[in-house]
Design a protein around this motif. Structure first.
Motif, mmCIF file in Angstrom:
data_model
loop_
_atom_site.group_PDB
_atom_site.id
_atom_site.type_symbol
_atom_site.label_atom_id
_atom_site.label_comp_id
_atom_site.label_asym_id
_atom_site.label_seq_id
_atom_site.Cartn_x
_atom_site.Cartn_y
_atom_site.Cartn_z
ATOM 1 N N LEU A 119 32.194 54.231 58.730
ATOM 2 C CA LEU A 119 31.559 53.465 57.662
ATOM 3 C C LEU A 119 31.739 51.982 57.951
ATOM 4 C CD1 LEU A 119 32.920 55.360 54.507
ATOM 5 C CD2 LEU A 119 30.793 55.809 55.749
ATOM 6 N N ASN A 120 30.690 51.209 57.741
ATOM 7 C CA ASN A 120 30.775 49.768 57.926
ATOM 8 C C ASN A 120 31.236 49.122 56.621
ATOM 9 O OD1 ASN A 120 29.513 49.220 60.736
ATOM 10 N ND2 ASN A 120 28.152 50.715 59.781
ATOM 11 N N VAL A 121 32.190 48.207 56.740
ATOM 12 C CA VAL A 121 32.796 47.566 55.573
ATOM 13 C C VAL A 121 32.133 46.204 55.354
ATOM 14 C CG1 VAL A 121 34.939 46.730 54.551
ATOM 15 C CG2 VAL A 121 34.969 48.740 56.057
ATOM 16 N N PRO A 122 31.734 45.920 54.099
ATOM 17 C CA PRO A 122 31.942 46.714 52.893
ATOM 18 C C PRO A 122 31.023 47.934 52.858
ATOM 19 C CG PRO A 122 30.734 44.712 52.354
ATOM 20 C CD PRO A 122 31.138 44.589 53.784
ATOM 21 N N TYR A 123 31.587 49.061 52.413
ATOM 22 C CA TYR A 123 30.841 50.309 52.351
ATOM 23 C C TYR A 123 30.355 50.566 50.924
ATOM 24 C CZ TYR A 123 35.615 51.796 51.007
ATOM 25 O OH TYR A 123 36.847 51.895 50.412
ATOM 26 N N TYR A 124 29.446 51.538 50.790
ATOM 27 C CA TYR A 124 29.041 52.025 49.468
ATOM 28 C C TYR A 124 30.106 53.023 49.028
ATOM 29 C CZ TYR A 124 26.351 54.787 46.066
ATOM 30 O OH TYR A 124 25.925 55.468 44.955
ATOM 31 N N THR A 143 32.123 44.368 59.328
ATOM 32 C CA THR A 143 30.907 43.640 59.695
ATOM 33 C C THR A 143 31.288 42.190 59.976
ATOM 34 O OG1 THR A 143 30.511 43.365 57.312
ATOM 35 C CG2 THR A 143 29.319 45.137 58.435
ATOM 36 N N ASP A 144 30.313 41.393 60.427
ATOM 37 C CA ASP A 144 30.643 40.002 60.762
ATOM 38 C C ASP A 144 30.641 39.129 59.505
ATOM 39 O OD1 ASP A 144 28.011 39.303 60.149
ATOM 40 O OD2 ASP A 144 27.382 39.111 62.235
ATOM 41 N N GLU A 145 30.735 37.829 59.671
ATOM 42 C CA GLU A 145 30.871 36.928 58.522
ATOM 43 C C GLU A 145 29.641 36.930 57.620
ATOM 44 O OE1 GLU A 145 29.334 34.566 62.038
ATOM 45 O OE2 GLU A 145 30.894 36.061 61.655
ATOM 46 N N ASN A 146 28.516 37.413 58.149
ATOM 47 C CA ASN A 146 27.291 37.549 57.344
ATOM 48 C C ASN A 146 27.000 39.005 56.995
ATOM 49 O OD1 ASN A 146 26.620 34.771 57.183
ATOM 50 N ND2 ASN A 146 25.829 34.841 59.271
ATOM 51 N N PRO A 170 18.096 48.251 53.457
ATOM 52 C CA PRO A 170 18.858 47.154 52.881
ATOM 53 C C PRO A 170 20.169 47.650 52.267
ATOM 54 C CG PRO A 170 16.544 46.935 52.308
ATOM 55 C CD PRO A 170 16.709 48.284 52.932
ATOM 56 N N ASN A 171 21.149 46.728 52.262
ATOM 57 C CA ASN A 171 22.526 47.169 52.055
ATOM 58 C C ASN A 171 23.018 47.028 50.620
ATOM 59 O OD1 ASN A 171 25.730 46.337 52.271
ATOM 60 N ND2 ASN A 171 25.127 47.942 53.702
ATOM 61 N N ASN A 172 23.735 48.038 50.191
ATOM 62 C CA ASN A 172 24.567 48.002 49.010
ATOM 63 C C ASN A 172 26.012 48.064 49.514
ATOM 64 O OD1 ASN A 172 25.891 48.362 46.565
ATOM 65 N ND2 ASN A 172 25.136 50.443 46.218
ATOM 66 N N PRO A 173 26.832 47.032 49.303
ATOM 67 C CA PRO A 173 26.768 46.041 48.231
ATOM 68 C C PRO A 173 26.325 44.642 48.626
ATOM 69 C CG PRO A 173 28.991 46.106 49.080
ATOM 70 C CD PRO A 173 28.201 47.107 49.885
ATOM 71 N N THR A 174 25.986 44.381 49.884
ATOM 72 C CA THR A 174 25.853 42.992 50.326
ATOM 73 C C THR A 174 24.449 42.421 50.177
ATOM 74 O OG1 THR A 174 25.314 43.590 52.611
ATOM 75 C CG2 THR A 174 27.663 43.388 52.036
ATOM 76 N N GLY A 175 23.429 43.273 50.134
ATOM 77 C CA GLY A 175 22.060 42.783 50.092
ATOM 78 C C GLY A 175 21.507 42.356 51.435
ATOM 79 N N VAL A 176 22.245 42.566 52.532
ATOM 80 C CA VAL A 176 21.715 42.192 53.840
ATOM 81 C C VAL A 176 20.768 43.267 54.357
ATOM 82 C CG1 VAL A 176 23.826 40.919 54.375
ATOM 83 C CG2 VAL A 176 23.521 43.243 55.260
ATOM 84 N N THR A 352 36.422 47.892 45.504
ATOM 85 C CA THR A 352 35.690 49.147 45.351
ATOM 86 C C THR A 352 34.896 49.487 46.611
ATOM 87 O OG1 THR A 352 35.494 48.765 42.978
ATOM 88 C CG2 THR A 352 33.930 50.318 43.949
ATOM 89 N N PHE A 353 34.496 48.457 47.331
ATOM 90 C CA PHE A 353 33.663 48.630 48.528
ATOM 91 C C PHE A 353 34.475 48.486 49.813
ATOM 92 C CE2 PHE A 353 31.333 46.690 45.016
ATOM 93 C CZ PHE A 353 30.335 47.622 44.793
ATOM 94 N N GLY A 354 35.806 48.559 49.690
ATOM 95 C CA GLY A 354 36.666 48.505 50.860
ATOM 96 C C GLY A 354 37.013 47.108 51.326
#
Length: 389
Positions: A119-124, A143-146, A170-176, A352-354
């Motif tokens: 799982l990539n952090v932050p994860y769902y 993940t990286d700084e972005n 598109p990502n939850n929780p980051t919106g990227v 909550t998202f690690g």
């Protein structure tokens, strides 16, 4: 004799949203920037479709485990037209009771106790919880700084017990939004290593500023190892109807069918009929609604600019979230509680998202009308500045 829950369930985090909801109830007038739902209802065509539902006696008995044929046909055409996924190329389709169920179906079909899922952090958070529920180990990769994927770190995390890599774009929780190049690299890595690529695409229509959505299952030679998850909850305002679907390799069909038949028997027929109406209206319904969400998004981003001296606010191009890091020694939960009690605005803590190194907050903005969102984000900005300065 002592009665207790399983150790497996004791080890799983308690969902944070009910806790935050309780704090909101205890503090009347709080504006929630927490829950990831949209502020619009399903299209009228969904309700038109079910007006005659009760007249057909076949609608009151069990339906096909994988979904009713008319809905499956509409989904198949949508996948071909919009995602460039041809089911005839080696995939199978199952309608599910939401994308979360699709994820759990997939894990039970591909993994055994002790296996690992990257799982990539932050994860769902529900995906991390589901991984532990099936007695697998979530392997966390930063993940990286972005909040973008780091394919080399992902490669280094693979072990003989790895069964899948999960991406959400598109990502939850980051919106990227992950680039086509990075998603292609992960998909190729999975093919090379003989593991599955689980692609969560629940927010596929929520993209901004011309950023495209990409479905890894459309890649050549992806059919043996790519599992794609979709949902009507966001795009069609269907959160309470619990309808999603999954696209899986042909060889997994019987395994997933066993899981779904045991757990659900069949997706709720009334919800499937509503989904038929929604899909007949088509994705233009969501894109029309996206115009007002885009306006709310801009309000949120503009207000957050005033916090650049106190917060790190990475770019966000999709979904309807902003994931910020607050420069404070307070824990994120302590900050969340004070924002609710002292400033009547609610967000979700990053733990909550690690994301437990620092104070992170997830802001959700699609659930509010423009004026309420404007007031909510002002309360958040003023609250953060008041509390930490």
């Amino acid at each position: 004799m002592t009665f207790s829950q399983s150790q497996r369930m004791r080890d799983i985090q308690t969902p944070i949203i009910p806790h935050v909801a309780a704090l909101i109830r205890d503090n009347p007038g709080t504006i929630s920037l927490g829950q990831g739902i949209v502020n619009y209802a399903p299209p009228a065509s969904a309700f038109d479709q079910i007006r005659q539902f009760h007249l057909n006696p076949d609608n009151h008995i069990y339906g096909p485990v994988q979904g009713i044929p008319e809905l499956c046909k509409l989904i198949a055409q949508k996948l071909l037209d919009e995602n460039r996924i041809d089911l005839d190329s080696g995939y199978r389709l199952l309608v599910t009771a939401g994308a979360n169920m699709g994820f759990l179906n997939a894990l039970l079909a591909i993994a055994d106790p002790g296996d690992e899922v990257i799982l990539n952090v932050p994860y769902y958070f529900n995906q991390e919880m589901a991984t532990r529920m099936v007695s697998c180990t979530p392997v966390l990769v930063t993940t990286d700084e972005n909040y973008q994927l780091q394919p080399e770190l992902i490669r280094q995390a693979i072990s003989p017990r790895t069964r899948a890599i999960v991406t959400i774009s598109p990502n939850n929780p980051t919106g990227v939004i992950y680039s086509q190049a990075s998603l292609t690299a992960i998909n190729e890595l999975c093919r090379e290593q003989g593991i599955y690529h689980i692609c969560d695409e629940a927010y596929e229509y929520f993209t901004y500023d011309g950023h495209p959505h990409f479905s890894p299952a459309s890649l050549p030679n992806a059919q043996q190892h790519t599992i794609s998850l979709y949902s009507l909850s966001k795009a069609y305002g269907f959160a309470g109807w619990r309808i999603g679907y999954m696209v899986i390799p042909e060889h997994l069909f019987m395994a997933v069918l066993k899981v779904q038949d045991t757990n659900l028997i069949c997706p709720p027929l009334i919800s499937q009929h509503a989904a038929i109406g929604a899909l007949k209206t088509g994705s233009d319904y969501c894109r029309t609604q996206l115009e007002s969400i885009t306006e709310v998004r801009q309000i949120v981003l503009d207000e957050l600019k005033s916090l650049h001296d106190l917060c790190t606010i990475p770019p966000t191009e999709g979904a309807f979230y902003v994931f910020i890091k607050v420069d404070t020694r307070l824990s994120c939960m302590e900050l969340v509680e004070r924002l609710i009690i002292e400033h009547k605005v609610a967000v979700i803590p990053g733990t909550t998202f690690g994301q437990d190194q620092g104070c992170y907050l997830r802001i959700a903005y699609a659930c509010l009308q423009k004026d309420t969102a404007r007031e909510g984000i002002k309360r958040l900005v003023n609250g953060i500045r008041s509390i930490i300065t």
